[in-house]
Design a protein around this motif. Structure first.
Motif, PDB file in Angstrom:
ATOM      1  N   ARG A 525      -9.123  -9.428  -1.130  1.00 34.66           N
ATOM      2  CA  ARG A 525      -8.058  -8.413  -0.916  1.00 34.66           C
ATOM      3  C   ARG A 525      -8.607  -7.172   0.310  1.00 34.66           C
ATOM      4  NH1 ARG A 525      -3.671  -6.175  -3.598  1.00 34.66           N
ATOM      5  NH2 ARG A 525      -3.674  -7.888  -5.318  1.00 34.66           N
ATOM      6  N   GLU A 526      -9.872  -6.811  -0.285  1.00 32.07           N
ATOM      7  CA  GLU A 526     -10.476  -5.883   0.649  1.00 32.07           C
ATOM      8  C   GLU A 526     -10.630  -6.203   2.242  1.00 32.07           C
ATOM      9  OE1 GLU A 526     -14.585  -3.425   1.043  1.00 32.07           O
ATOM     10  OE2 GLU A 526     -14.419  -4.975  -0.442  1.00 32.07           O
ATOM     11  N   ALA A 527     -10.905  -7.406   2.285  1.00 28.23           N
ATOM     12  CA  ALA A 527     -11.043  -8.100   3.675  1.00 28.23           C
ATOM     13  C   ALA A 527      -9.674  -8.105   4.466  1.00 28.23           C
ATOM     14  CB  ALA A 527     -11.616  -9.458   3.782  1.00 28.23           C
ATOM     15  N   VAL A 528      -8.639  -8.510   3.586  1.00 29.43           N
ATOM     16  CA  VAL A 528      -7.155  -8.625   4.175  1.00 29.43           C
ATOM     17  C   VAL A 528      -6.765  -7.070   4.495  1.00 29.43           C
ATOM     18  CG1 VAL A 528      -4.734  -9.166   3.733  1.00 29.43           C
ATOM     19  CG2 VAL A 528      -6.791 -10.713   3.099  1.00 29.43           C
ATOM     20  N   ASP A 529      -6.914  -6.097   3.396  1.00 30.44           N
ATOM     21  CA  ASP A 529      -6.504  -4.855   3.713  1.00 30.44           C
ATOM     22  C   ASP A 529      -7.122  -4.431   5.064  1.00 30.44           C
ATOM     23  OD1 ASP A 529      -4.821  -4.798   1.378  1.00 30.44           O
ATOM     24  OD2 ASP A 529      -6.235  -3.856   0.093  1.00 30.44           O
ATOM     25  N   LYS A 530      -8.412  -4.556   5.356  1.00 27.04           N
ATOM     26  CA  LYS A 530      -9.048  -3.807   6.321  1.00 27.04           C
ATOM     27  C   LYS A 530      -8.423  -4.391   7.652  1.00 27.04           C
ATOM     28  CE  LYS A 530     -13.495  -2.742   4.308  1.00 27.04           C
ATOM     29  NZ  LYS A 530     -14.993  -3.221   4.332  1.00 27.04           N
ATOM     30  N   LEU A 531      -8.131  -5.846   7.625  1.00 28.48           N
ATOM     31  CA  LEU A 531      -7.461  -6.328   8.782  1.00 28.48           C
ATOM     32  C   LEU A 531      -6.185  -5.911   9.060  1.00 28.48           C
ATOM     33  CD1 LEU A 531      -7.340  -8.746  10.885  1.00 28.48           C
ATOM     34  CD2 LEU A 531      -6.252 -10.281   9.109  1.00 28.48           C
ATOM     35  N   LYS A 537      -0.673  -2.977  10.387  1.00 23.69           N
ATOM     36  CA  LYS A 537       0.526  -3.648   9.729  1.00 23.69           C
ATOM     37  C   LYS A 537       0.518  -3.455   8.097  1.00 23.69           C
ATOM     38  CE  LYS A 537       1.997  -6.329  13.369  1.00 23.69           C
ATOM     39  NZ  LYS A 537       3.146  -5.928  13.829  1.00 23.69           N
ATOM     40  N   THR A 538       0.185  -2.338   7.738  1.00 19.58           N
ATOM     41  CA  THR A 538      -0.126  -2.129   6.325  1.00 19.58           C
ATOM     42  C   THR A 538       1.123  -2.016   5.508  1.00 19.58           C
ATOM     43  OG1 THR A 538      -0.101   0.397   6.958  1.00 19.58           O
ATOM     44  CG2 THR A 538      -2.165  -0.625   6.628  1.00 19.58           C
ATOM     45  N   ALA A 539       2.522  -1.840   6.236  1.00 19.36           N
ATOM     46  CA  ALA A 539       3.612  -2.127   5.446  1.00 19.36           C
ATOM     47  C   ALA A 539       3.934  -3.578   5.286  1.00 19.36           C
ATOM     48  CB  ALA A 539       4.760  -1.456   6.340  1.00 19.36           C
ATOM     49  N   ILE A 540       3.578  -4.402   5.688  1.00 21.65           N
ATOM     50  CA  ILE A 540       3.785  -5.753   5.353  1.00 21.65           C
ATOM     51  C   ILE A 540       3.476  -6.279   3.846  1.00 21.65           C
ATOM     52  CG2 ILE A 540       1.653  -6.880   5.972  1.00 21.65           C
ATOM     53  CD1 ILE A 540       3.041  -9.213   7.318  1.00 21.65           C
ATOM     54  N   LYS A 541       4.551  -7.014   3.370  1.00 20.03           N
ATOM     55  CA  LYS A 541       4.510  -7.549   2.188  1.00 20.03           C
ATOM     56  C   LYS A 541       3.477  -8.753   1.935  1.00 20.03           C
ATOM     57  CE  LYS A 541       9.221  -6.159   0.678  1.00 20.03           C
ATOM     58  NZ  LYS A 541      10.458  -6.740   0.120  1.00 20.03           N
ATOM     59  N   LEU A 542       2.575  -8.376   0.873  1.00 22.79           N
ATOM     60  CA  LEU A 542       1.226  -9.484   0.843  1.00 22.79           C
ATOM     61  C   LEU A 542       1.768 -10.636   0.399  1.00 22.79           C
ATOM     62  CD1 LEU A 542      -1.513  -7.041  -0.461  1.00 22.79           C
ATOM     63  CD2 LEU A 542      -1.159  -7.741   1.826  1.00 22.79           C
ATOM     64  N   ASP A 543       2.706 -10.837  -0.244  1.00 18.08           N
ATOM     65  CA  ASP A 543       3.186 -12.160  -0.795  1.00 18.08           C
ATOM     66  C   ASP A 543       4.074 -12.765   0.239  1.00 18.08           C
ATOM     67  OD1 ASP A 543       2.269 -12.097  -3.454  1.00 18.08           O
ATOM     68  OD2 ASP A 543       3.972 -11.150  -4.262  1.00 18.08           O
ATOM     69  N   ASP A 544       4.870 -12.175   1.073  1.00 17.32           N
ATOM     70  CA  ASP A 544       5.484 -12.734   2.280  1.00 17.32           C
ATOM     71  C   ASP A 544       4.451 -13.217   3.304  1.00 17.32           C
ATOM     72  OD1 ASP A 544       7.798 -11.897   0.976  1.00 17.32           O
ATOM     73  OD2 ASP A 544       7.980 -10.392   2.511  1.00 17.32           O
ATOM     74  N   LEU A 545       3.274 -12.272   3.446  1.00 15.39           N
ATOM     75  CA  LEU A 545       2.150 -12.969   4.514  1.00 15.39           C
ATOM     76  C   LEU A 545       1.705 -14.140   4.004  1.00 15.39           C
ATOM     77  CD1 LEU A 545       0.334 -12.397   6.857  1.00 15.39           C
ATOM     78  CD2 LEU A 545      -1.206 -11.074   5.387  1.00 15.39           C
ATOM     79  N   ALA A 546       1.452 -14.252   2.609  1.00 16.10           N
ATOM     80  CA  ALA A 546       0.607 -15.373   1.905  1.00 16.10           C
ATOM     81  C   ALA A 546       1.459 -16.742   2.219  1.00 16.10           C
ATOM     82  CB  ALA A 546       0.545 -15.311   0.436  1.00 16.10           C
ATOM     83  N   GLY A 547       3.128 -16.142   1.724  1.00 12.97           N
ATOM     84  CA  GLY A 547       3.911 -17.337   2.225  1.00 12.97           C
ATOM     85  C   GLY A 547       4.102 -18.036   3.386  1.00 12.97           C
ATOM     86  N   GLN A 548       3.880 -17.094   4.732  1.00 16.12           N
ATOM     87  CA  GLN A 548       3.921 -17.709   5.976  1.00 16.12           C
ATOM     88  C   GLN A 548       2.760 -18.474   6.211  1.00 16.12           C
ATOM     89  OE1 GLN A 548       4.866 -14.620   8.891  1.00 16.12           O
ATOM     90  NE2 GLN A 548       5.479 -13.170   7.211  1.00 16.12           N
ATOM     91  N   LEU A 549       1.504 -18.374   5.440  1.00 14.15           N
ATOM     92  CA  LEU A 549       0.142 -18.822   5.656  1.00 14.15           C
ATOM     93  C   LEU A 549       0.464 -20.108   4.751  1.00 14.15           C
ATOM     94  CD1 LEU A 549      -1.954 -15.987   6.032  1.00 14.15           C
ATOM     95  CD2 LEU A 549      -1.469 -17.305   7.809  1.00 14.15           C
ATOM     96  N   VAL A 574      -0.783 -14.829  12.751  1.00 17.91           N
ATOM     97  CA  VAL A 574       0.686 -14.515  12.217  1.00 17.91           C
ATOM     98  C   VAL A 574       0.900 -13.165  12.645  1.00 17.91           C
ATOM     99  CG1 VAL A 574       1.970 -14.386  10.173  1.00 17.91           C
ATOM    100  CG2 VAL A 574       0.589 -16.337  10.395  1.00 17.91           C
ATOM    101  N   LEU A 575      -0.059 -12.129  12.707  1.00 15.01           N
ATOM    102  CA  LEU A 575       0.553 -10.644  12.628  1.00 15.01           C
ATOM    103  C   LEU A 575       0.788 -10.621  14.262  1.00 15.01           C
ATOM    104  CD1 LEU A 575      -2.533  -9.068  10.607  1.00 15.01           C
ATOM    105  CD2 LEU A 575      -0.009  -9.464  10.099  1.00 15.01           C
ATOM    106  N   ARG A 576       0.226 -11.400  15.010  1.00 16.91           N
ATOM    107  CA  ARG A 576       0.335 -11.136  16.496  1.00 16.91           C
ATOM    108  C   ARG A 576       1.405 -12.261  17.126  1.00 16.91           C
ATOM    109  NH1 ARG A 576      -5.933 -10.834  18.018  1.00 16.91           N
ATOM    110  NH2 ARG A 576      -6.569  -8.831  16.708  1.00 16.91           N
ATOM    111  N   PRO A 577       2.712 -11.900  17.140  1.00 15.17           N
ATOM    112  CA  PRO A 577       3.557 -12.922  17.609  1.00 15.17           C
ATOM    113  C   PRO A 577       3.510 -13.035  19.047  1.00 15.17           C
ATOM    114  CG  PRO A 577       4.606 -10.668  17.007  1.00 15.17           C
ATOM    115  CD  PRO A 577       3.271 -10.551  16.745  1.00 15.17           C
ATOM    116  N   PRO A 578       3.876 -14.250  19.823  1.00 16.83           N
ATOM    117  CA  PRO A 578       3.871 -14.663  20.998  1.00 16.83           C
ATOM    118  C   PRO A 578       4.803 -13.661  21.817  1.00 16.83           C
ATOM    119  CG  PRO A 578       5.061 -16.123  19.957  1.00 16.83           C
ATOM    120  CD  PRO A 578       4.499 -15.514  19.019  1.00 16.83           C
ATOM    121  N   ALA A 579       4.368 -13.391  23.215  1.00 23.66           N
ATOM    122  CA  ALA A 579       5.252 -12.605  24.188  1.00 23.66           C
ATOM    123  C   ALA A 579       6.698 -13.331  24.008  1.00 23.66           C
ATOM    124  CB  ALA A 579       4.541 -12.501  25.321  1.00 23.66           C
ATOM    125  N   PRO A 580       7.672 -12.030  24.082  1.00 21.74           N
ATOM    126  CA  PRO A 580       9.041 -12.775  24.435  1.00 21.74           C
ATOM    127  C   PRO A 580       9.123 -13.592  25.748  1.00 21.74           C
ATOM    128  CG  PRO A 580       8.782 -10.269  24.702  1.00 21.74           C
ATOM    129  CD  PRO A 580       7.549 -10.886  24.140  1.00 21.74           C
TER     130      PRO A 580
END
Length: 753
Positions: A525-531, A537-549, A574-580
């Motif tokens: 958790r500490e490593a993911v929070d630092k990332l 991206k601290t506002a992202i929902k962690l469960d949603d992030l885990a689901g995407q992975l 996942v956090l860095r989406p490709p350029a439009p």
């Protein structure tokens, strides 16, 4: 000569009272009238279920229940306990007996129904174990049944009384109908139930069980002894009456107040004495017997002295069970004298308390609240009511343990079977089964997992002992615990002897594993929070992030990150989406030409036939790599998309726009900074999900020097489906990597997508 039937009791036997009071039966009933009403309701409740049913013995179920209730009444059981009989047997014909009985009659009756039905099931399932005394496997089965019976009895003492009365009623049925009694039933009555009744001091039931079992197992010996006794019955009874009256007068002359009465001798005890001492019936001295009841122990010895003055004693036939009580607490003076006609006469002398204890069992002291500081079997009769009940219950359970040891003693070929177990008491007189060599920590874990974790000390029979002290059967063990905390790592060291039970050891190990898991999750958790903080991206929902992975929740993601089994680069992707992609313009629809570059795996690695400077791009759907057969498709704005020749997408595109197909082939790509060109390919892995699976597969890629640039995992019903994107120099080297991945434990298949 018929076996003696039980006569109505003047008052409840103390063990019957104890069985009721320790389970809460009497406390809920306001009067005898209410008890009788409950008995009537229970019989009416059971009647439609039992009236037309028969047991496998041939007995009518309702008649059997009536007989058992009558036997319990004759030994002083309250109507509330008699009511339990009907509910227990009715339970066999209900779909959810415990629930129905609890709703209609209360939790105490439901508990009794549960324990008794479990015990009956054990007996019915293994009844043939009593048909052969020479088969070692059957002996082991018998011993296992005795162990289970012991535990069932200890949970609810009423179960003992119900099972004893039930077996007696069944034997009476066979005697009354003159039907052949199965050997298994008779032998079980003789070897298990009668000794059990003896250990508990319920002599009325013991004697009748023994006589009936003797009648069925040795019919010739039974008839012979019964006939000989019947021929001399009148003479013997007249002699006993004369001796009784004479002794009562002699005792009164010296100022001793005493009750004197004759005692019947039972057929089985006569036969046993004849067999044990190789005697003829005429040499069995206690065919004629008297019992003397006086007020005190000094009066016992005074009465003995007077008896020996009146008649001539046989010194070798004297036993002082007052000075040296039997193991079950029985006390009495036994002597054999010769009357004026030189006929033997056995005389037993005891106090009223000793007599009631002998007749009613080891719990009799409990009924005498003013008996002094020490009651029978060394049990205190003083103190608060609950304490006396607990001590009386412990005394009864000690006799159950002694009964078990007696039984094992007669089955020495399988004795080691029981040496693997011990039985100890809690301070509340609850009986607990443990493996031999178990400690107080094992006991704590047996009572409750959390109590085991917090165990810090123990008292055994009132004395503090080290936690690794092995316990022995019969001890009373009090666990001392902290308010919070966990086990010690020393407990898992088998050399230190803290834990004998594998179950206890597993519970302690699980505590440490759970703590280690929590530490791993916290680290992840500490490593993911630092990332997330670095990426904003601290506002992202962690469960949603885990689901995407591909993880079921955030904790599962933290766990693999904390174990270094999952790279943070996967989260970054996942956090860095490709350029439009910009919408195409009219100019962009024209083929674009660009000088070929030498970037590995990218543009310039493919030559377009006839047009060497055309922009090319490797398709993501099939990830081609040399030396795959390839084909090109001219896109709108992105040059030529290069697909594998067998790509399904390429076939669909060609079907819609065949004119846009173009021939392509692999070109020579110069190394960049001394490193050869590499190409991304997708690998699909299906495996049985387990801890460390992702780590093990990643180790294969690292060992084969295949760089992983993308991972996607998903687990459904314990099956993990994983997609890895790795970089390879050519597809030919991929086959070796796939074989290595396929050999990982749990992997079902590994193939290129």
């Amino acid at each position: 000569m018929k076996s003696t039937r039980l006569e109505p009791a003047e008052a409840a036997a103390p063990i019957v009272q104890l069985a009721a009071d320790t389970t809460g039966d009497t406390g809920d009933l306001a009067s005898i009238a209410q008890e009788m009403d409950r008995l009537d309701r229970a019989r009416q409740f059971a009647r439609p279920l039992l009236a037309n049913s028969r047991f496998d013995t041939g007995e009518n179920a309702l008649d059997h229940a009536d007989g058992v209730a009558e036997i319990l009444r004759s030994i002083g059981a309250a109507p509330s306990m008699q009511a339990a009989v009907y509910l227990v047997y009715a339970g066999d014909y209900l779909s959810e007996p415990e629930t129905v009985v609890e709703q209609a009659f209360g939790a105490s009756y439901a508990s009794l129904v549960t324990h008794t039905r479990q015990l009956v099931r054990i007996q019915r399932n293994a009844r043939n174990a009593w048909t052969d005394e020479t088969d070692r496997e059957l002996l082991a089965e018998q011993l296992e049944r005795v162990r289970k019976m012991l535990l069932a009895f200890s949970r609810d003492l009423r179960v003992v009384l119900l099972r004893l009365a039930s077996r007696l009623q069944t034997l009476r049925f066979y005697a009354a109908t003159k039907a052949p009694c199965p050997v298994a039933l008779a032998r079980e009555a003789q070897q298990v139930f009668a000794p059990l009744a003896s250990r508990l001091g319920i002599w009325q039931i013991k004697w009748e069980l023994e006589d009936l079992a003797f009648r069925f197992l040795r019919p010739d010996d039974y008839k012979r002894i019964a006939t000989e006794l019947a021929e001399k019955r009148v003479e013997r009874e007249q002699g006993i009456d004369t001796a009784r009256a004479h002794l009562a007068q002699e005792l009164a002359k010296v100022g001793l107040e005493a009750e004197v009465f004759g005692r019947p001798k039972h057929l089985y005890s006569i036969w046993k004495k004849m067999q044990g001492k190789q005697l003829k019936l005429s040499r069995v001295f206690d065919l004629r017997a008297l019992r003397v009841i006086v007020a005190s122990v000094p009066d016992c010895y005074a009465a003995l002295s007077r008896v020996h003055e009146v008649w001539r004693p046989l010194p070798e036939e004297f036993d002082d069970y007052i000075a040296r009580p039997k193991p079950n607490g029985y006390q009495s003076l036994h002597t054999v004298v010769l009357d004026h006609e030189d006929r033997p006469l056995e005389i037993q002398i005891r106090t009223r308390e000793m007599h009631d204890h002998a007749e009613s069992g080891v719990a009799a002291h409990w009924a005498y609240k003013e008996a002094g500081t020490k009651g029978y079997a060394g049990v205190s009769a003083a103190g608060d009511f609950e304490g006396r009940v607990a001590q009386a219950r412990r005394a009864v359970l000690q006799q159950l343990l002694a009964w078990e040891r007696d039984f094992i003693g007669h089955n020495t070929p399988s004795q080691s079977f029981f040496e693997e177990r011990i039985y100890v008491f809690t301070p509340q007189a609850r009986l607990i089964e443990l493996p031999a060599g178990a400690t107080a920590v094992d006991l704590a874990y047996n009572l409750h997992t959390d109590l085991g974790h917090r165990c810090r000390g123990a008292r055994v029979d009132g004395q503090m002992v080290p936690l690794n002290t092995p316990l022995v059967s019969g001890q009373t063990v009090e666990v001392i615990s902290a308010k919070e905390g966990g086990p010690s790592l020393d407990w898992l060291n088998p050399q230190l002897g803290y834990l004998k039970s594998q179950r206890s050891r597993a519970k302690a190990r699980a505590w440490f594993n759970a703590r280690a898991l929590q530490e791993t999750i916290a680290r992840g958790r500490e490593a993911v929070d630092k990332l997330l903080q670095r990426e904003g991206k601290t506002a992202i929902k962690l469960d949603d992030l885990a689901g995407q992975l591909g993880f079921r929740n955030a904790e599962a993601l933290f766990e693999v990150v904390g174990k270094d089994e999952f790279s943070l680069r996967n989260i970054e992707s996942v956090l860095r989406p490709p350029a439009p992609v910009l919408p195409p313009t009219p100019e962009s629809e024209m083929p674009l030409f660009k000088p070929a570059a030498a970037a590995p795996g990218g543009r310039g690695a493919v030559l377009v036939v006839g047009v060497e400077s055309l922009l090319t791009q490797l398709a993501h759907c099939c990830r081609p790599a040399p030396p795959d057969a390839i084909g090109g498709f001219v896109t709108r704005g992105k040059g030529v998309a290069v697909h594998r020749a067998d790509c399904a997408n390429l076939r669909q595109l060609a079907g819609r726009n065949p004119e846009r197909l173009i021939d392509v082939q692999w070109g020579e790509v110069a190394p960049v900074q001394g490193r050869p060109a590499v190409y991304p390919v997708n690998i699909s892995v299906i495996a049985n999900d387990r801890q460390g699976l992702l780590r093990d597969i990643s180790e294969v890629f690292a060992r084969e020097k295949s760089n992983v640039i993308g991972v996607n995992t998903q687990t459904i019903r314990e099956t993990a489906r994983m997609t890895f994107t790795i970089e390879v120099r050519d597809s030919a080297a991929l086959a070796h990597v796939l074989r290595q991945v396929g050999e990982v434990d749990g992997v079902q298949s590994a193939r290129r997508k």
